[in-house]
Design an enzyme around this catalytic site. Structure first.
Site, PDB file in Angstrom:
ATOM      1  N   TRP A   1       0.811  -1.223   0.000  1.00 23.13           N
ATOM      2  CA  TRP A   1       0.000   0.000   0.000  1.00 23.13           C
ATOM      3  C   TRP A   1       0.838   1.265   0.000  1.00 23.13           C
ATOM      4  O   TRP A   1       0.445   2.288  -0.583  1.00 23.13           O
ATOM      5  CB  TRP A   1      -1.013  -0.012   1.142  1.00 23.13           C
ATOM      6  CG  TRP A   1      -2.057  -1.060   0.887  1.00 23.13           C
ATOM      7  CD1 TRP A   1      -2.273  -2.204   1.599  1.00 23.13           C
ATOM      8  CD2 TRP A   1      -2.993  -1.102  -0.215  1.00 23.13           C
ATOM      9  NE1 TRP A   1      -3.290  -2.936   1.026  1.00 23.13           N
ATOM     10  CE2 TRP A   1      -3.750  -2.286  -0.083  1.00 23.13           C
ATOM     11  CE3 TRP A   1      -3.258  -0.255  -1.289  1.00 23.13           C
ATOM     12  CZ2 TRP A   1      -4.763  -2.636  -0.988  1.00 23.13           C
ATOM     13  CZ3 TRP A   1      -4.262  -0.600  -2.184  1.00 23.13           C
ATOM     14  CH2 TRP A   1      -4.995  -1.782  -2.026  1.00 23.13           C
TER      15      TRP A   1
ATOM     16  N   ASP B   1      -2.258   6.567   5.994  1.00 21.84           N
ATOM     17  CA  ASP B   1      -3.318   5.683   5.509  1.00 21.84           C
ATOM     18  C   ASP B   1      -3.634   4.692   6.629  1.00 21.84           C
ATOM     19  O   ASP B   1      -2.836   3.812   6.930  1.00 21.84           O
ATOM     20  CB  ASP B   1      -2.833   4.963   4.243  1.00 21.84           C
ATOM     21  CG  ASP B   1      -3.840   3.937   3.715  1.00 21.84           C
ATOM     22  OD1 ASP B   1      -4.905   3.748   4.344  1.00 21.84           O
ATOM     23  OD2 ASP B   1      -3.556   3.332   2.665  1.00 21.84           O
TER      24      ASP B   1
ATOM     25  N   LYS C   1     -13.166  -1.904   5.915  1.00 24.56           N
ATOM     26  CA  LYS C   1     -12.448  -2.828   6.786  1.00 24.56           C
ATOM     27  C   LYS C   1     -13.026  -2.792   8.206  1.00 24.56           C
ATOM     28  O   LYS C   1     -13.430  -3.794   8.735  1.00 24.56           O
ATOM     29  CB  LYS C   1     -10.954  -2.520   6.830  1.00 24.56           C
ATOM     30  CG  LYS C   1     -10.139  -3.070   5.657  1.00 24.56           C
ATOM     31  CD  LYS C   1     -10.255  -2.283   4.390  1.00 24.56           C
ATOM     32  CE  LYS C   1      -9.624  -2.905   3.177  1.00 24.56           C
ATOM     33  NZ  LYS C   1      -8.385  -2.332   2.721  1.00 24.56           N
TER      34      LYS C   1
HETATM   35  C1  LIG Z   1      -7.915  -1.726   1.440  1.00 21.97           C
HETATM   36  C2  LIG Z   1      -6.806  -0.754   1.506  1.00 21.97           C
HETATM   37  C3  LIG Z   1      -6.660   0.259   0.534  1.00 21.97           C
HETATM   38  C4  LIG Z   1      -7.533   0.337  -0.703  1.00 21.97           C
HETATM   39  O1  LIG Z   1      -8.827   0.686  -0.416  1.00 21.97           O
HETATM   40  P1  LIG Z   1      -9.861   0.993  -1.616  1.00 21.97           P
HETATM   41  O2  LIG Z   1     -11.060   1.500  -0.881  1.00 21.97           O
HETATM   42  O3  LIG Z   1     -10.080  -0.302  -2.329  1.00 21.97           O
HETATM   43  O4  LIG Z   1      -9.264   2.006  -2.508  1.00 21.97           O
HETATM   44  C5  LIG Z   1      -5.639   1.170   0.706  1.00 21.97           C
HETATM   45  N1  LIG Z   1      -4.808   1.116   1.753  1.00 21.97           N
HETATM   46  C6  LIG Z   1      -4.911   0.145   2.680  1.00 21.97           C
HETATM   47  C7  LIG Z   1      -3.944   0.116   3.834  1.00 21.97           C
HETATM   48  C8  LIG Z   1      -5.905  -0.818   2.578  1.00 21.97           C
HETATM   49  O5  LIG Z   1      -6.004  -1.781   3.517  1.00 21.97           O
END
Ligand SMILES: *Cc1c(COP(=O)(O)O)cnc(C)c1O
Length: 366
Positions: A108, A177, A201
């Site tokens: 990521w 993030d 999540k």
């Molecule tokens: C799932 C995830 C993403 C991507 O999320 P989307 O909503 O599919 O764009 C980005 N960063 C992390 C750490 C993730 O777990």
């Protein structure tokens, strides 16, 4: 099965979209036809109706309360998933500077850095190495005081790495993030310029993103930034510049109410530690039958990847798990093996069932 007797009889260990609290799903099921006694559906409501605006306000207020967000931060409800933040962050935070610092920790951070490179020079402030078995220690990071911002990923969902500390970027705004561990442990918001997370999540539906941003970072989008990608536009419009993802906002409100009723973010952390400790103990106590390659201090409380000594046993492991109602345990295609994603809504009891399955499977095949 007739719908009256249908209920949860399996658990999704998916990395996202992921498990939601059963009580929330039941409430949403009822509200789908009759939104809290109004007689019509929540998804039939105008986003400008007073009742919906109040719900949106409650969502933001709950976030502010649960995360103790200081008054000089705005909480934005955005669209486009976490991926759109990979673009919004550089478009809004570069503020004429040519470079940004990135801590490289896995898939990521790689993806976010690749997008940032379209707009600036990406400087590597630290890295745990390309095999993703560890994160850099705090004293291995070096931040450039002239960088526009310093970016890192708090929890690497695919490799199962989670920062045990908050990096110190000095006066450079820290951007994080938190997509896969948001609302799973308290954090000091004042250490960050911007923290964001997609909802699917730990708190709801795909598409919705929460961004917590320090007020002084609003209003600096570079010329040519699309209107919808300017944080200030969303802040000025109270996250209703266009039609918000109403059902996702509604569902987030239900999950946030649930988190508060269960004891808040500190309680979410306590449960996350309990769930993940059960799994890591089982893996480490298996004499090598199960393995997790991550340095213990950097292991995630949210995503636990593990391999079986003989990969030919993977299919039998997954089939046996499914018989117990333990679903979607197959690992990410980049890593293989298994991955148990154990977010806020995952009952500890479901993890105990997984541990029982792991031990019985080892007794039979080990
Ligand atoms: C799932 C995830 C993403 C991507 O999320 P989307 O909503 O599919 O764009 C980005 N960063 C992390 C750490 C993730 O777990």
């Amino acid at each position: 099965m007739p719908s009256e007797v249908r209920g949860r009889h399996a658990f999704s260990f998916s990395s996202g979209p992921a498990i939601l609290p059963e009580a929330v799903l039941r409430e949403a099921q009822a509200d789908l036809l009759d939104w809290e006694g109004r007689g019509y559906s929540v998804i039939e409501s105008s986003h400008r109706a007073d009742d919906f605006v109040a719900l949106q306000h409650e969502t933001v207020t709950l976030l502010r309360e649960l995360l103790a967000v200081p008054a000089n931060y705005r909480i934005l409800l955005l669209h486009g998933g976490a991926h759109l933040q990979f673009s919004m962050v550089p478009l809004n935070l570069l503020r004429d500077r040519p470079q940004a610092d990135f801590v490289m920790s896995g898939v990521w951070s790689d993806k976010a850095a690749a997008e940032a490179r379209r707009y600036c020079t990406v400087q590597v402030a630290g890295s745990g190495g390309t095999d993703c078995r560890r994160l850099p220690d705090a004293d291995e990071l070096s931040f450039d005081p002239d960088a526009a911002y310093a970016y890192y990923v708090d929890n690497e969902t695919i490799n199962g790495l989670e920062f045990p500390y908050v990096p110190d970027s000095g006066d450079v705004p820290l951007v994080c993030d938190m997509s896969s561990n948001f609302l799973s442990r308290p954090f000091d918001v004042s250490r960050f310029g911007l923290a964001y997370a997609c909802a699917q999540k730990n708190f709801g539906l795909a598409g919705l993103v929460v961004a917590v941003i320090r007020e002084d970072l609003l209003g600096h989008a570079r010329p040519g930034t699309p209107t919808m990608l300017d944080y200030k536009v969303h802040a000025d419009a109270d996250s209703s510049y266009n039609t918000p993802a109403t059902f996702a906002v509604y569902l987030a409100a239900l999950v946030l109410r649930w988190i508060r009723a269960e004891g808040g973010v500190a309680e979410m952390n306590r449960r996350a530690v309990e769930r993940s400790t059960l799994l890591y103990r089982t893996i480490d106590g298996s004499g090598g039958f199960y393995t997790n390659p991550v340095r213990p201090v950097d292991r995630s409380r949210m995503n636990v990847p593990f391999s079986i000594r003989e990969p030919r046993l993977d299919a039998a492991f997954l089939a046996g798990a499914a018989e117990r109602g333990l679903m979607q345990l197959k690992g990410h295609r980049l890593v293989g093996g298994m991955r148990a994603s154990i977010y806020n809504a995952m009952p500890v009891q479901a993890v105990r069932t997984l541990v029982d399955h792991m031990q019985e499977f080892q007794a039979r095949h080990g």
